[in-house]
Write an enzyme that holds these catalytic residues in place. Sequence first.
Site, short mmCIF file in Angstrom:
data_model
loop_
_atom_site.label_atom_id
_atom_site.label_comp_id
_atom_site.label_asym_id
_atom_site.label_seq_id
_atom_site.Cartn_x
_atom_site.Cartn_y
_atom_site.Cartn_z
N LYS A 159 17.34 -21.05 21.31
CA LYS A 159 16.72 -21.41 20.26
C LYS A 159 17.10 -23.20 20.03
O LYS A 159 18.21 -23.78 19.75
CB LYS A 159 17.42 -20.69 19.48
CG LYS A 159 15.83 -20.82 17.68
CD LYS A 159 16.66 -20.34 16.46
CE LYS A 159 15.93 -20.36 15.75
NZ LYS A 159 14.07 -20.54 15.72
N ARG A 216 0.99 -0.94 -0.32
CA ARG A 216 0.02 -0.07 -0.13
C ARG A 216 1.05 1.32 -0.20
O ARG A 216 0.62 2.74 -0.50
CB ARG A 216 -1.02 -0.51 1.38
CG ARG A 216 -2.63 -0.49 1.40
CD ARG A 216 -3.16 -0.87 1.94
NE ARG A 216 -2.92 -1.68 3.29
CZ ARG A 216 -2.49 -1.81 4.54
NH1 ARG A 216 -3.77 -1.51 4.79
NH2 ARG A 216 -2.04 -2.00 5.04
N HIS A 234 4.19 -26.83 12.04
CA HIS A 234 5.33 -27.89 12.51
C HIS A 234 5.40 -28.47 13.16
O HIS A 234 6.24 -29.92 12.49
CB HIS A 234 6.32 -26.17 12.46
CG HIS A 234 6.60 -24.96 12.20
ND1 HIS A 234 6.03 -24.74 11.04
CD2 HIS A 234 6.45 -23.88 13.06
CE1 HIS A 234 5.89 -22.96 10.96
NE2 HIS A 234 6.41 -23.32 11.72
N LYS A 236 1.51 -19.90 6.71
CA LYS A 236 0.33 -20.48 7.79
C LYS A 236 0.63 -19.16 8.56
O LYS A 236 1.35 -17.89 8.31
CB LYS A 236 0.75 -21.09 8.78
CG LYS A 236 2.35 -20.95 8.87
CD LYS A 236 3.09 -22.10 9.72
CE LYS A 236 2.78 -20.87 11.69
NZ LYS A 236 3.32 -19.47 12.13
N ASP A 286 0.02 -20.93 16.56
CA ASP A 286 1.28 -20.32 15.85
C ASP A 286 2.43 -21.78 15.56
O ASP A 286 2.78 -21.61 14.48
CB ASP A 286 2.63 -20.17 16.17
CG ASP A 286 3.22 -18.79 16.00
OD1 ASP A 286 2.91 -18.41 14.59
OD2 ASP A 286 4.42 -18.46 16.54
N LYS A 297 8.15 -19.53 23.81
CA LYS A 297 9.26 -18.83 23.66
C LYS A 297 9.41 -17.86 24.09
O LYS A 297 9.05 -18.31 25.65
CB LYS A 297 8.33 -17.08 23.04
CG LYS A 297 7.71 -17.22 21.54
CD LYS A 297 7.52 -16.35 20.67
CE LYS A 297 6.75 -16.74 19.42
NZ LYS A 297 8.33 -16.81 18.44
N HIS A 318 7.29 -23.36 6.32
CA HIS A 318 8.47 -23.22 6.22
C HIS A 318 9.67 -24.52 6.91
O HIS A 318 10.59 -24.91 5.81
CB HIS A 318 9.09 -22.07 6.34
CG HIS A 318 9.14 -21.49 7.36
ND1 HIS A 318 8.46 -21.16 8.46
CD2 HIS A 318 10.74 -21.81 8.30
CE1 HIS A 318 8.65 -21.44 10.36
NE2 HIS A 318 10.55 -21.16 9.94
C1 BG6 Z 1 6.75 -19.03 12.09
C2 BG6 Z 1 5.85 -18.69 13.59
O1 BG6 Z 1 6.61 -20.09 11.84
O2 BG6 Z 1 8.02 -19.92 13.35
C3 BG6 Z 1 6.89 -17.83 14.65
O3 BG6 Z 1 4.74 -18.13 13.58
C4 BG6 Z 1 7.88 -18.54 14.81
O4 BG6 Z 1 6.26 -17.29 15.69
C5 BG6 Z 1 9.07 -18.79 13.74
O5 BG6 Z 1 9.37 -17.51 15.40
C6 BG6 Z 1 9.87 -20.37 13.95
O6 BG6 Z 1 10.38 -20.42 12.78
P1 BG6 Z 1 12.23 -20.56 12.57
O7 BG6 Z 1 12.55 -21.23 11.16
O8 BG6 Z 1 12.79 -19.86 13.39
O9 BG6 Z 1 12.54 -21.47 13.74
#
Ligand code: BG6
Length: 484
Positions: free
Chosen positions: A334, A44, A239, A147, A234, A329, A177
């Site tokens: 990670k 936009r 996933h 998603k 989410d 989270k 993804h």
């Molecule tokens: C996304 C979620 O699908 O995946 C996010 O909406 C999340 O909240 C992310 O942070 C995590 O992806 P990755 O590839 O960093 O594990």
Amino acid sequence: MQAAVFVIFGATGNLAKKRIFPALFALSKQNLLPPKFKIIAAARTPFSSQIFRRTLRETLDLQNKDNWEDFTQKIDYLPLDVAQDFNLKDLGGLLDDFEKEVKTCPQRIFYMAIAPDIFEKATKNLGKNGLHQSCRHGGKPRIIIEKPFGWDLKSARSLAASITKYFTQDQIYRIDHYLGKETVQNIFAFRFANEIFEPLWSNQYIDSVQITTAERIGTEGRGEFYDKTGALRDILQNHLIQLMTLITMDAPTNFDAKSINQKKLEIVRGIKKLTADEIKTHTVRSQYEDYLAEEKIAPDSKTETYALTKLFIDNPRWQGVPFYLRTGKKLEGKVTSIIIQFKEKGHKLFKNFSQKPLPNHITIQIQPNEGIGIRLAAKKPGLGQELEPVDMEFCYKTSFDKPQPEAYERLLLDVMLGDQSLFMSEDLIEESWKVIDPIEEAWAKNLVPLSSYKPGGWGPKEADELIEKDGRTWLAPLLTICRI
Ligand code: BG6
């Protein structure tokens, strides 16, 4: 490769900046884009193409911007509002111009990198403007959606109906993804190209499976979306259920989308739907302290930032094996991993082996430090008969000197090639909602109270209690293998 034109709706948004443009740029550097290629960035904000390119360069977090100029020459910017049907006629004009310029029918690809609540309106407007139709010389446009695919089963069906009004299933690419991640794809190779594991792959030998996606980040400026969504919708609905499916499905007859989807569906359909009583004992919902103070979070929000559920698959192969799926989270680190714990059989022989948890588990570490590890019991050197757990590891970094492509690179290339095998099908999405909806409903009625946890740790104590009640323990809070 066939000429292609990517139209990215929502080109100024987060997804475009963080994932789509970097992936297309990476493909361009590897010469993997078709020679006749164009990107129409649409959003936009009233930018000119020149200003958009400059902004993109400043906002993208790219370490190496060599070849950037060549790449950006392929990008044109068009201000439009796909949900309000503003300027879609001009888009049609640009697409026609490109077609004339390349003297062929380029593959049209519409990337809907827009807020989920305007998906339906946006697709309708594409259809209304005839953009869903093939270009003058034939060819079917493809549409990419991300998603969340709906909010529950009902809204997923309504979204699907609105898209299939204009696009057929072979034109729709639904991205989860995680399916594009290299280690996720390696699950197939690991299971089906190594004969040693498949005979052990059932409830006869496997005790339980732990699937974890832990993140250090919080809502990161996505408060508005996240607060409406929560961890269960989410990450777990998509996933984690996908990872569970890949680790348990039977071998497909081949790698085509139809065969893979068929085998995945058998698993997701077989996941037992939890009853209200089971939800009370098999799930945990929790929120990190200080979540409510974050930007765009409702002051009385009950949204979970941590979700855990124990699931079972109702088929002879997996009957009785618990799958612990958890995500949160603001945790200590990670990591995404799948840990397959084998049953205890022979340890009784080694009386002095008191190590808990027991060894004999396989870790598939999806990220970071991708790899696969097998934890074994080994005899400790010495005159006694003591055992010690040791790891046998395969780490991508040390075994291959090639960097792994980002998930989006692989997925976007597959869209151009017309390969749907790493994409979600409509029926798979619906079956996953059937697993999640009863949990969401029970949580909404507060059947499972929302607990809280301290940021920087490993989540709520309720998660430990849940698994400990089953006589088990979490096997991998943090990286367990490939700590290089
Ligand atoms: C996304 C979620 O699908 O995946 C996010 O909406 C999340 O909240 C992310 O942070 C995590 O992806 P990755 O590839 O960093 O594990």
